[in-house]
Design an enzyme around this catalytic site. Structure first.
Site, PDB file in Angstrom:
ATOM      1  N   GLU A  61       0.828  -1.206   0.000  1.00 60.87           N
ATOM      2  CA  GLU A  61       0.000   0.000   0.000  1.00 60.87           C
ATOM      3  C   GLU A  61       0.866   1.260   0.000  1.00 60.87           C
ATOM      4  OE1 GLU A  61      -2.973   0.396   3.069  1.00 60.87           O
ATOM      5  OE2 GLU A  61      -4.105   1.804   1.822  1.00 60.87           O
ATOM      6  N   GLU A  91       2.547   8.358   7.370  1.00 59.03           N
ATOM      7  CA  GLU A  91       2.410   6.947   7.744  1.00 59.03           C
ATOM      8  C   GLU A  91       3.575   6.076   7.287  1.00 59.03           C
ATOM      9  OE1 GLU A  91      -1.639   5.442   7.597  1.00 59.03           O
ATOM     10  OE2 GLU A  91      -2.343   7.437   7.052  1.00 59.03           O
ATOM     11  N   ASP A 149      -4.759   3.728  -2.856  1.00 51.14           N
ATOM     12  CA  ASP A 149      -5.825   4.152  -1.957  1.00 51.14           C
ATOM     13  C   ASP A 149      -6.126   5.626  -2.259  1.00 51.14           C
ATOM     14  OD1 ASP A 149      -6.944   5.449   0.384  1.00 51.14           O
ATOM     15  OD2 ASP A 149      -6.439   3.690   1.564  1.00 51.14           O
ATOM     16  N   THR A 150      -7.367   5.932  -2.558  1.00 50.72           N
ATOM     17  CA  THR A 150      -7.712   7.300  -2.979  1.00 50.72           C
ATOM     18  C   THR A 150      -7.452   8.329  -1.869  1.00 50.72           C
ATOM     19  OG1 THR A 150     -10.032   6.931  -2.364  1.00 50.72           O
ATOM     20  CG2 THR A 150      -9.435   6.571  -4.672  1.00 50.72           C
ATOM     21  N   PHE A 151      -7.624   7.925  -0.607  1.00 51.58           N
ATOM     22  CA  PHE A 151      -7.355   8.841   0.514  1.00 51.58           C
ATOM     23  C   PHE A 151      -5.888   9.297   0.488  1.00 51.58           C
ATOM     24  CE2 PHE A 151      -5.497   9.090   4.810  1.00 51.58           C
ATOM     25  CZ  PHE A 151      -6.166  10.193   5.312  1.00 51.58           C
ATOM     26  N   HIS A 152      -4.991   8.334   0.331  1.00 51.28           N
ATOM     27  CA  HIS A 152      -3.562   8.664   0.323  1.00 51.28           C
ATOM     28  C   HIS A 152      -3.168   9.382  -0.972  1.00 51.28           C
ATOM     29  CE1 HIS A 152      -2.926   6.417   3.981  1.00 51.28           C
ATOM     30  NE2 HIS A 152      -3.527   5.363   3.456  1.00 51.28           N
ATOM     31  N   HIS A 177      -8.126   0.652  -2.655  1.00 52.97           N
ATOM     32  CA  HIS A 177      -8.950   1.170  -1.565  1.00 52.97           C
ATOM     33  C   HIS A 177      -9.659   2.439  -2.003  1.00 52.97           C
ATOM     34  CE1 HIS A 177      -6.997  -0.637   2.333  1.00 52.97           C
ATOM     35  NE2 HIS A 177      -7.922  -1.413   1.815  1.00 52.97           N
ATOM     36  N   ARG A 194     -11.970  10.380   5.073  1.00 49.46           N
ATOM     37  CA  ARG A 194     -12.195   8.985   5.470  1.00 49.46           C
ATOM     38  C   ARG A 194     -13.612   8.757   5.998  1.00 49.46           C
ATOM     39  NH1 ARG A 194      -6.457   6.627   7.496  1.00 49.46           N
ATOM     40  NH2 ARG A 194      -6.093   5.398   5.657  1.00 49.46           N
ATOM     41  N   GLU A 244     -12.726   1.694   2.477  1.00 47.54           N
ATOM     42  CA  GLU A 244     -12.043   1.762   3.774  1.00 47.54           C
ATOM     43  C   GLU A 244     -12.517   2.973   4.550  1.00 47.54           C
ATOM     44  OE1 GLU A 244      -7.590   1.184   5.369  1.00 47.54           O
ATOM     45  OE2 GLU A 244      -7.765   2.610   3.757  1.00 47.54           O
TER      46      GLU A 244
END
Ligand code: MN
Length: 246
Positions: free
Chosen positions: A147, A153, A180-183, A206, A212, A241
């Site tokens: 990921e 993070e 992951d679209t958030f990241h 994700h 989130r 997520e």
């Protein structure tokens, strides 16, 4: 085959046997065909029972985790790298034993906010450990997906381009990226372009809002994301997520 799924933390914050069984049932009830669990310590859970329940509900299980600092394979300390490599092998075996299809997350470093840049030796240590883990995963029939996450993070893989360089360095065709679209919203200049760049090296995806929370409450343009996934012919799992149970 592509399955839509949901993170178990949407249903339960508790990492208990009952909580996870409830999360499996809720996921199936709502039409999700895959679920994501956080790393399950085999001594704490009845993996066999979870595997049977998942199978009876036709819900696939994926597992994601991040390494702790004392098992950080991107460390320059050989003892720590060895401990991390062993933890990854154990995790792969736990995924296999639960009948799961993938291990993802921050497998290549600790899941932490680093206050320094990664080192060349740390990168090389991580590449070597992931290459070894990929062999174990391939034998166990478990997909290995790394990921790419934001700078708070990890310090190693923050963009898809860095992830692609990393998996090329492993020399393994069994390692793919977990985007992951958030990241991506934090780190990529253009998330859709990052998806197109990564192409068939994406092994897991994700969906998460910029905050989130509920999809549509944030600033992520999901039309552009899904257009890009369609363009590259993405056929693997997509999981929502969120860490909020309400
Ligand atoms: Mn994620």
């Amino acid at each position: 085959m592509r399955r839509l799924g949901i993170h178990s933390f949407v249903w339960t914050g508790g990492q208990t046997q009952d909580g996870l069984e409830m999360a499996l049932r809720k996921s199936a009830e709502h039409g999700y065909r895959t679920i994501e669990f956080a790393y399950l310590r085999p001594e704490k859970f009845n993996l066999d029972q979870l595997a049977k329940l998942a199978q009876s509900l036709d819900v696939e299980i994926g597992v994601t985790m991040g390494l702790p600092l004392d098992k950080d394979i991107s460390s320059e300390d050989d003892a720590i790298v060895t401990a991390g490599t062993a933890m990854l092998a154990d995790a792969v075996r736990a995924v296999r034993d639960i009948g799961g299809n993938k291990l993802g997350g921050i497998l290549y470093s600790a899941h932490t906010k680093y206050n320094r840049q990664p080192t060349k030796r740390g990168w090389d240590n991580s590449v070597a450990a992931i290459a070894k883990t990929a062999d174990v995963a391939k034998q166990g029939g478990v997909d290995l997906v790394l990921e790419v996450v934001n700078r708070f993070e990890t310090n190693l893989l923050n963009t898809a381009a860095q992830g692609l360089k990393f998996i090329a360095d492993t020399g393994s065709s069994h390692v793919r990226l977990h985007l992951d679209t958030f990241h991506m919203n934090i780190e990529e200049a253009n998330p859709a372009a990052a998806i197109r760049l990564a192409g068939d090296k994406i092994g897991y995806f994700h969906i998460g809002e910029s905050n989130r929370g509920f999809l549509g409450d944030g600033v992520i343009n999901f039309d552009l994301i899904f257009d890009a996934l369609l363009d590259i012919g993405y056929k693997r799992d997509i999981v929502f997520e969120s860490f909020s149970t309400r």
